[in-house]
Design a protein around this motif. Structure first.
Motif, mmCIF file in Angstrom:
data_model
loop_
_atom_site.group_PDB
_atom_site.id
_atom_site.type_symbol
_atom_site.label_atom_id
_atom_site.label_comp_id
_atom_site.label_asym_id
_atom_site.label_seq_id
_atom_site.Cartn_x
_atom_site.Cartn_y
_atom_site.Cartn_z
ATOM 1 N N ASN A 45 0.802 -1.215 0.000
ATOM 2 C CA ASN A 45 0.000 0.000 0.000
ATOM 3 C C ASN A 45 0.839 1.271 0.000
ATOM 4 O OD1 ASN A 45 -2.180 -1.733 0.018
ATOM 5 N ND2 ASN A 45 -3.306 -0.590 1.583
ATOM 6 N N TYR A 47 2.782 1.969 -2.213
ATOM 7 C CA TYR A 47 2.883 2.344 -3.629
ATOM 8 C C TYR A 47 1.533 2.766 -4.209
ATOM 9 C CZ TYR A 47 7.324 -0.060 -3.007
ATOM 10 O OH TYR A 47 8.559 -0.444 -2.546
ATOM 11 N N LEU A 48 0.521 2.905 -3.341
ATOM 12 C CA LEU A 48 -0.826 3.231 -3.789
ATOM 13 C C LEU A 48 -1.300 4.536 -3.158
ATOM 14 C CD1 LEU A 48 -2.427 -0.310 -3.264
ATOM 15 C CD2 LEU A 48 -1.492 0.621 -5.395
ATOM 16 N N THR A 50 -3.761 5.666 -1.190
ATOM 17 C CA THR A 50 -4.793 5.142 -0.307
ATOM 18 C C THR A 50 -4.571 5.651 1.106
ATOM 19 O OG1 THR A 50 -5.794 3.111 0.586
ATOM 20 C CG2 THR A 50 -3.434 3.045 0.129
ATOM 21 N N SER A 112 -2.704 -6.458 0.679
ATOM 22 C CA SER A 112 -3.004 -5.030 0.645
ATOM 23 C C SER A 112 -3.965 -4.687 1.773
ATOM 24 C CB SER A 112 -3.630 -4.677 -0.709
ATOM 25 O OG SER A 112 -4.004 -3.328 -0.780
ATOM 26 N N ASN A 127 -7.938 3.123 -3.324
ATOM 27 C CA ASN A 127 -6.965 2.336 -4.085
ATOM 28 C C ASN A 127 -6.307 1.282 -3.201
ATOM 29 O OD1 ASN A 127 -7.137 3.688 -6.649
ATOM 30 N ND2 ASN A 127 -6.130 5.428 -5.683
#
Length: 367
Positions: A45, A47-48, A50, A112, A127
Motif C-alpha cells: 500500500n 505504492y498506492l 490510499t 493489501s 486504491n
C-alpha cells in the motif's frame, strides 16, 4: 474517522517449542506467497494512493531499521516471522521495484491493507489491491518467473511453495458493520451474510488452486469484538462487543467446513485452517500467562483503550511494546505475532487443522 483494516487476528496459546532452525535445510526451502489484508501486508500500500497505509512513525519503531515500512506493526509481521523461522529470505511486496531477477524466486507478498473477500469491502480506502487483483498479480508473477527459469521450473516452484492467506475480518468491520444500516446489512441478515462471504471465499481459494497453489494456510477471523477499536466504540466495562462476537462465532466454523469440503474436492489436504478465534481468546482470557499486561488496551492510540482513530506520531505510545497484545487499535504487536507464528509451526490439531507447518514441511520433505 473510518475504521482501518482487518481483525482477522491469528492469535494463540503459547507453546514451549524446540528450536526450529535444525528442522529446515536448504533442500527444503520453498517459495513463499502471501495474500490478504493489513495483518500480512508488508508494504504494497506504500505504492498506492490510499488512506490504508502504515508508512509513518511510530509504525516500524521496533523494526531493524526503526523506520516505518508499510507493515501494520511496531516491527515484524506474521509473514516476516514465518520466513525467519524457516530460514528463508523474507518476501518483498509485489509492487516493490526491488522484486526482480533472482529475488522473484523467493516468492512475493501480494497483500493489501483494507481488502476483504468481497469487492465492495474497503471501498472507503479507494486504491487497494482487491483479492482478485492480487490473484491476477500472482498470474503475472508466474509469467515473469517463466521468462527467468522456464515453464517446468516455474510450475515446480509454485506447486512446492507455501501460501498464507488472511482475509475475512474486513468484510465485517469495514463493510457489514462499518456504519449503521450499511448496504450489506440491509441486503442480508447476519445469518445469511456469513454463508455468502464464505461461498465467495471458496471461489477465491479455487482460483488460487487453479493457479498452482498446493499448500495454503488459511486464517479466519479472531474475536472481532475484542480488539481495542471495538472496545472503544461498543464495549461495556471492557467486555467484548456482542454483535461482532456473534459474527465471528458464525463465520469461523463455516469457513473450516468450507475448507474441509475443498480438500475433499481436490482429494488431498491443500488447505490448512488456523483456528484464529480460539487462539485469540487464549490471549483475551489470560494475557498474563503470555507475559502481557493487557489484551484490551492498544500500545499506540488515543481515547478509551487507546482504541480511537489511528496510530500516529501524536498518539499515546507505550514504552514497552512487548507487554501489549495489540500494537494499534486493530493489529497485534510483534511479540504477539511471534507467539502466533510458533503456534502456526507447532500448534495442536485444535488450533491448526489438519496439520501445522512443521508437519507440512516434514510431509513435503518425504515426497
Amino acid at each position: 474517522m473510518a475504521k482501518l483494516v482487518n481483525i482477522s487476528y491469528v492469535c494463540v496459546i503459547f507453546w514451549l517449542i524446540l528450536g526450529f532452525g535444525d528442522f529446515v535445510t536448504p533442500a527444503e526451502s520453498k517459495a513463499f506467497f502471501v495474500f490478504g489484508d493489513s495483518l500480512v501486508d508488508n508494504g504494497n500500500n506504500n505504492y498506492l494512493a490510499t488512506t490504508a497505509r502504515a508508512d509513518a512513525p511510530p509504525y516500524g519503531i521496533d523494526y531493524p531499521t526503526h523506520r516505518p515500512t508499510g507493515r501494520f506493526s511496531n516491527g515484524l509481521n506474521i509473514p516476516d516471522i514465518i520466513s525467519e523461522n524457516m530460514g528463508w529470505e523474507p518476501t518483498l511486496p509485489y509492487l516493490s521495484p526491488e522484486l526482480r531477477g533472482q529475488r522473484l524466486l523467493v516468492g512475493a507478498n501480494f497483500a493489501s491493507a483494507g481488502v476483504g473477500v468481497l469487492n465492495d469491502t474497503g471501498i472507503q480506502f479507494v486504491n487497494i489491491i482487491r483479492i482478485y487483483q492480487q490473484l491476477n498479480y500472482f498470474e503475472q508473477y508466474q509469467r515473469r518467473v517463466r521468462e527467468l527459469v522456464g515453464e517446468e521450473e516455474t510450475q515446480r516452484l509454485v506447486q512446492e511453495s507455501l501460501v498464507l492467506i488472511t482475509l475475512g475480518g474486513n468484510d465485517f468491520v469495514n463493510n457489514y458493520y462499518l456504519v449503521p444500516y450499511s448496504a450489506r446489512s440491509r441486503q442480508y441478515s447476519l445469518e445469511k451474510y456469513v454463508p455468502y462471504v464464505v461461498s465467495e471465499y471458496k471461489k477465491v481459494l479455487k482460483r488460487l488452486y487453479d493457479l498452482g497453489a498446493r499448500r495454503v494456510i488459511v486464517t479466519g477471523t479472531g474475536p472481532l469484538g475484542c480488539v481495542p477499536a471495538e472496545l472503544a466504540q461498543h464495549s461495556r466495562d471492557g467486555q467484548c462487543a456482542e454483535e461482532l462476537q456473534k459474527a465471528a462465532s458464525l463465520y469461523n466454523p463455516q469457513l473450516v467446513q468450507m475448507l474441509n469440503q475443498l480438500n475433499n474436492d481436490v482429494g488431498t489436504d491443500v488447505f490448512v485452517a488456523a483456528n484464529t478465534n480460539q487462539m485469540h481468546m487464549d490471549f483475551i482470557s489470560s494475557p498474563q500467562n503470555f507475559g502481557f499486561v493487557t489484551s484490551k488496551e492498544a500500545c499506540c492510540g488515543q481515547g478509551p483503550y487507546n482504541g480511537m482513530g489511528l496510530c500516529t506520531a501524536l498518539s499515546n505510545l507505550c514504552p514497552n511494546r512487548d507487554l501489549y497484545v495489540f500494537w494499534d487499535p486493530f493489529h497485534p504487536s510483534e511479540r504477539a505475532n511471534r507467539i502466533i507464528v510458533q503456534q502456526i509451526l507447532t500448534g495442536s490439531n485444535t488450533y491448526m487443522h489438519p496439520m501445522n507447518l512443521s508437519a507440512i514441511m516434514a510431509l513435503d520433505s518425504r515426497a
